[in-house]
Design a protein around this motif. Structure first.
Motif, PDB file in Angstrom:
ATOM      1  N   ALA A 203       0.836  -1.201   0.000  1.00  0.00           N
ATOM      2  CA  ALA A 203       0.000   0.000   0.000  1.00  0.00           C
ATOM      3  C   ALA A 203       0.874   1.255   0.000  1.00  0.00           C
ATOM      4  CB  ALA A 203      -0.925  -0.003   1.216  1.00  0.00           C
ATOM      5  N   LEU A 206       2.258   1.681  -3.497  1.00  0.00           N
ATOM      6  CA  LEU A 206       1.230   2.204  -4.400  1.00  0.00           C
ATOM      7  C   LEU A 206       1.003   3.693  -4.156  1.00  0.00           C
ATOM      8  CD1 LEU A 206      -1.320  -0.755  -4.296  1.00  0.00           C
ATOM      9  CD2 LEU A 206       0.059  -0.042  -6.256  1.00  0.00           C
ATOM     10  N   THR A 207       1.058   4.112  -2.905  1.00  0.00           N
ATOM     11  CA  THR A 207       0.945   5.538  -2.583  1.00  0.00           C
ATOM     12  C   THR A 207       2.093   6.316  -3.213  1.00  0.00           C
ATOM     13  OG1 THR A 207      -0.180   5.050  -0.492  1.00  0.00           O
ATOM     14  CG2 THR A 207       0.816   7.226  -0.719  1.00  0.00           C
ATOM     15  N   TYR A 211      -1.137   6.444  -6.192  1.00  0.00           N
ATOM     16  CA  TYR A 211      -2.472   5.897  -5.964  1.00  0.00           C
ATOM     17  C   TYR A 211      -2.967   6.268  -4.562  1.00  0.00           C
ATOM     18  CZ  TYR A 211      -1.833   3.032 -10.148  1.00  0.00           C
ATOM     19  OH  TYR A 211      -1.644   2.611 -11.452  1.00  0.00           O
ATOM     20  N   ARG A 212      -4.288   6.392  -4.431  1.00  0.00           N
ATOM     21  CA  ARG A 212      -4.915   6.505  -3.110  1.00  0.00           C
ATOM     22  C   ARG A 212      -5.281   5.097  -2.669  1.00  0.00           C
ATOM     23  NH1 ARG A 212      -9.541   8.410  -2.551  1.00  0.00           N
ATOM     24  NH2 ARG A 212     -10.265   8.242  -4.692  1.00  0.00           N
ATOM     25  N   THR A 213      -4.904   4.737  -1.479  1.00  0.00           N
ATOM     26  CA  THR A 213      -5.105   3.357  -1.041  1.00  0.00           C
ATOM     27  C   THR A 213      -5.815   3.277   0.302  1.00  0.00           C
ATOM     28  OG1 THR A 213      -2.976   3.257   0.120  1.00  0.00           O
ATOM     29  CG2 THR A 213      -2.981   2.646  -2.209  1.00  0.00           C
ATOM     30  N   ALA A 228      -7.443   0.438  -4.244  1.00  0.00           N
ATOM     31  CA  ALA A 228      -6.686   1.592  -4.723  1.00  0.00           C
ATOM     32  C   ALA A 228      -7.438   2.311  -5.833  1.00  0.00           C
ATOM     33  CB  ALA A 228      -5.310   1.144  -5.221  1.00  0.00           C
TER      34      ALA A 228
END
Length: 330
Positions: A203, A206-207, A211-213, A228
């Motif tokens: 996570a 991905l941030t 991305y918003r997770t 996400a």
């Protein structure tokens, strides 16, 4: 060439160069000649001397000590890079092992005769990389012939160059450095992040990628670990993370597909790899992307500076420039 070629490092260049010796530390091990001549005996002695040592360092340290006394022979050659003058020193072992009790640190010693002292520029990048080993004492294998060639009376410092003057070992060296770094990252992930902890790390990655997770509750439903979004709007990306050692099977990916609604995309992340059937399933299901351990490491390297400090401390890397072949720059 029948004699072995050994590489050695030291923090005391003056001891080596002025006293004509090679030496390694671990003074608390005492006189190594009093230990039974077996690797197991050396491990037992090492473990009792350094009870807080990690398992891996016990085998490594004991192995170096054993080789220094029992495998090195008179007539073997030594390659020693000195930091004080950035020279490569080539020598020949001339004495049996001795324990110097009054030595401050480097009590385990052998006499050598230094035969040549050459600048590092006399050697290929591959040869220099091999003797940059993290170990204090090690065997020189891949570039032993190159180091021995300098002892030839007809040796020329340009002998390692190709017709176009380019060092052919540069490309190999760069690849080895990159692969070593990737191996280190994957080992640290496998060692430190299991189950839910790996989910939190993915996570964070991905941030870093923009991305918003949101992470599902520990032991959450339907096998979805992370949700996400790239921005405020769909599509939604459902992420499943597995830290298992074995390859991921097709049925495991199908369970992710079963949790997806129309318009969703799926992402499956593993530290290992996928079985052939699972790879085929991913190829035939373009709305699900599979990332294996190697691909995950590539992403970590790309977005490393944007990771949380916690993970940069867990995977400590330093930005450096490494030599590459001219073809790679074109």
């Amino acid at each position: 060439m029948t004699n072995n070629v050994w590489g050695i490092h030291t923090k005391d260049d003056n001891l080596f160069l002025h006293n004509d010796v090679i030496a390694i530390g671990w003074k608390n091990m005492g006189d190594l000649s009093k230990i039974d001549a077996s690797r197991d005996a050396f491990k037992e002695k090492y473990e009792s001397t350094y009870p807080d040592a990690k398992k891996g360092s016990i085998a490594t340290g004991a192995g170096m000590l054993y080789r220094f006394i029992h495998e090195v022979e008179i007539g073997d050659y030594i390659v020693y890079p000195s930091k004080i003058d950035r020279q490569i020193n080539i020598g020949r072992v001339e004495g049996e092992y001795t324990y110097v009790d009054d030595a401050e640190e480097y009590a385990q010693q052998r006499k050598v005769k230094w035969l040549k002292h050459l600048p590092r520029t006399a050697f290929s990048q591959g040869a220099l990389y091999e003797i940059g080993s993290a170990m204090s004492f090690f065997t020189v294998k891949n570039y032993a012939d190159e180091y021995m060639a300098v002892l030839d009376k007809n040796f020329k410092k340009t002998a390692i160059s190709t017709d176009n003057g380019e060092d052919e070992s540069v490309a190999t060296t760069a690849e080895e450095i990159v692969e070593t770094t990737k191996d280190f990252i994957l080992k640290e992930l496998s060692k430190n992040l299991k189950g839910y902890e790996l989910e939190v790390f993915v996570a964070d990655l991905l941030t870093a990628m923009g991305y918003r997770t949101s992470i599902s509750a520990h032991g959450g439903d339907s096998g979805i670990d992370i949700t996400a979004y790239k921005d405020e709007l769909p599509p939604r990306i459902l992420v499943q993370v597995k830290s298992q050692d074995g390859d991921i099977k097709e049925t495991t990916i199908q369970s992710l597909k079963g949790a997806m609604r129309e318009g969703d995309y799926g992402l499956f992340v593993t530290l290992s790899n996928y079985t052939k059937n699972a790879q085929k399933y991913l190829e035939n299901t373009p709305i699900i992307r599979g990332i294996n351990g190697t691909e995950l490491v590539d992403l970590i390297l790309k977005y490393y500076e944007l990771l949380s400090e916690k993970y940069r401390k867990m995977i400590p890397l330093k930005m450096v420039y490494i030599p590459v072949s001219k073809q790679d720059m074109e």
